[in-house]
Design an enzyme around this catalytic site. Structure first.
Site, PDB file in Angstrom:
ATOM      1  N   SER A  65       0.861  -1.243   0.038  1.00  0.00           N
ATOM      2  CA  SER A  65      -0.437   0.242  -0.328  1.00  0.00           C
ATOM      3  C   SER A  65       0.896   1.320   0.454  1.00  0.00           C
ATOM      4  CB  SER A  65      -0.934   0.285   1.246  1.00  0.00           C
ATOM      5  OG  SER A  65      -2.205  -0.907   0.817  1.00  0.00           O
ATOM      6  N   GLY A 308       2.593  -0.925   3.720  1.00  0.00           N
ATOM      7  CA  GLY A 308       1.950  -1.180   3.041  1.00  0.00           C
ATOM      8  C   GLY A 308       1.880  -3.552   3.326  1.00  0.00           C
ATOM      9  N   ALA A 309       1.013  -4.351   3.433  1.00  0.00           N
ATOM     10  CA  ALA A 309       0.925  -5.815   3.055  1.00  0.00           C
ATOM     11  C   ALA A 309       0.557  -5.809   1.899  1.00  0.00           C
ATOM     12  CB  ALA A 309      -0.533  -5.954   3.741  1.00  0.00           C
ATOM     13  N   SER A 310       1.952  -7.084   1.871  1.00  0.00           N
ATOM     14  CA  SER A 310       2.012  -8.140   0.307  1.00  0.00           C
ATOM     15  C   SER A 310       1.774  -9.343   1.405  1.00  0.00           C
ATOM     16  CB  SER A 310       3.608  -7.765  -0.132  1.00  0.00           C
ATOM     17  OG  SER A 310       4.195  -7.634   0.570  1.00  0.00           O
ATOM     18  N   GLY A 312       2.890 -12.418   2.814  1.00  0.00           N
ATOM     19  CA  GLY A 312       3.905 -12.773   4.225  1.00  0.00           C
ATOM     20  C   GLY A 312       4.556 -11.544   3.613  1.00  0.00           C
TER      21      GLY A 312
END
Length: 474
Positions: A65, A308-310, A312
């Site tokens: 994000s 920002g999450a992706s 893992g």
């Protein structure tokens, strides 16, 4: 600034990263700090446990994000060029934009997309599509799949959907695809030379993969999915780059829109507009929102931030205009967000000497819990709130719409699609902390763990806010 000070920062990050990754099974971590003309990058551990590839200073990673800052920058460039107006309804540029409630989309202005005040109820909505028409297919699917949570401008709810619509809006007014536009108007002028938007491009250089902890052994295993579908590109699915690239991006926002290479990327006025409060929920768990940036107050200092999450993995970009400092980092297991928070707080208090007052100072004992009991819903998520042993208990259930959504979501979170019940203790009416955490946990970025309830009418709260995301009483 003397070099010595940044040597101390480098040594501190190296030490903190090694200790945290070791004790929390985070395979790898990379971080960078720019301060007053100098910068350092520190890498630790492994980029991919399947191959043993080391995490290097120039290892690429998914921005997640943090991309929302880039998407906002692109929109404001088009505002400057006269192709978009922030106070014009989105449907003027994108007539096909609609939600399940007739007329709901017509009230959403371009500004609402960037300030997370649009009310689009699409937080978990990830249609699977690839290629040039991915964003077009997302907007088309919204009309039959997603409604609205609130009137535009009335509340604040972190909005992936808003940013994706903004990405499609950019395509409509420029005639270019979002990835092409990002490359031409952000990556190139900022000097983000190692950034791309696809796995095909990322594989040509060293790139980290995300990991999940095996619940049995607590060992980190590579995620089964590298990135979310192209439909989520502008919200953070596809952009990939390095710490040096994100430092250059942060420095551009420090310098009033001028890149480290001296290229003007955004006007000083647009850069300042992104940093001004667009909406404030006046609750400590939801920091004020600018355009693209979340504005975290740490005492008198504002940290412009986006994490920002992706699958893992977790990234962060923080810009401190008052101190000419940028901090960015990536860890390839989601627990690394706690390490990022620790480093940010150390930079503020020890390196910069900022007084960081506690977010929560006292706890009220006699709070009436009844206004908050009930069921709250948002896109494919149901939260049942009850009173158990004098505490609020929340049970979250993911009600995924179809097999495709279930597959994507479960791969994104590493297989767990239901959460155990969580107890909350009152801090004051409308504000609750997860039970069992010391109050200082919430002083930094992790204030997002607090839960708030809003708009109490006739003895019942209408909205619950957790992690910056609203759900509405059913």
């Amino acid at each position: 600034m003397n070099n010595n000070a940044l040597h101390t920062v480098e040594a501190q990050i190296r030490e903190q990263a090694a200790a945290y990754c070791e004790s929390n099974n985070v395979p790898g971590f990379v971080a960078g700090v720019y301060h007053a003309g100098e910068q350092i990058v520190v890498a630790h551990g492994t980029a991919n446990v399947a191959t043993g590839a080391p995490m290097r200073e120039d290892t690429g990673f998914l921005f997640g994000s943090v991309t929302k800052v880039l998407t906002t920058t692109l929109v404001l460039q088009q505002v400057e060029r006269g192709l978009l107006d922030l106070d014009t309804p989105v449907v003027k540029y994108l007539p096909e934009f609609a939600l399940t409630e007739p007329g709901a989309a017509d009230k959403i202005l371009v500004r609402h997309l960037l300030s997370h005040t649009n009310g689009i109820d699409a937080d978990l909505f990830v249609p699977d599509a690839k290629g040039r028409d991915a964003l077009k297919s997302y907007v088309t699917a919204l009309a039959s799949s997603c409604g609205s949570l609130f009137e535009p401008g009335e509340q604040l709810s972190y909005s992936n959907g808003g940013m994706i619509v903004a990405g499609r809006l950019l395509e409509a007014v420029t005639g270019m695809s979002y990835p092409e536009l990002l490359k031409r108007d952000v990556y190139a002028p900022i000097g983000m030379k190692d950034s791309s938007t696809s796995a095909e491009q990322a594989i040509l250089r060293s790139t980290a993969v995300g990991h999940f902890l095996d619940p049995e052994t607590m060992a980190a295993k590579p995620a089964g999915m590298f990135m979310l579908p192209d439909t989520w590109g502008p919200a953070g699915a596809t952009p990939i780059g390095t710490v040096a690239d994100l430092l250059a991006c942060g420095r551009t926002h420090l310098a009033g829109g001028v890149s480290p290479a001296g290229t003007r990327v955004l006007s000083a006025a647009s850069t300042a507009l992104m940093q001004q409060v667009a909406h404030d929920m006046a609750t400590p768990n939801v920091p004020p929102m600018g355009l693209g940036w979340v504005l975290y107050p740490f005492g008198d200092t504002t940290v412009l931030a986006m994490s920002g999450a992706s699958p893992g993995g977790v990234s962060i970009l923080c810009v401190l205009p008052e101190h000419d400092l940028v901090f960015t980092a990536f860890g390839n297991e989601s627990g690394a967000i706690m390490l990022q928070d620790q480093i940010l707080q150390w930079l503020l208090s020890e390196h910069l000497g900022v007084q960081v007052p506690p977010v929560v100072t006292e706890v009220q004992q006699d709070v009436d819990l009844t206004p908050y009991v009930g069921t709250y819903r948002s896109d494919q998520l149901r939260i049942d709130v009850s009173i158990v042993d004098g505490q609020l208990e929340e049970r979250a259930t993911y009600e995924l719409a179809d097999e495709s959504q279930e597959r994507i979501f479960s791969e994104f979170v590493g297989g767990m699609t239901s959460a155990p019940p969580q107890r909350y203790v009152p801090i004051r009416p409308g504000l609750f902390a997860p039970a069992g955490y010391p109050l200082e946990t919430f002083n930094g970025y992790m204030r997002l763990l607090l839960v708030s309830y809003h708009d109490v009418r006739d003895g019942q709260a209408r909205f619950r806010n957790g992690g910056g995301r609203l759900s509405r009483r059913a």
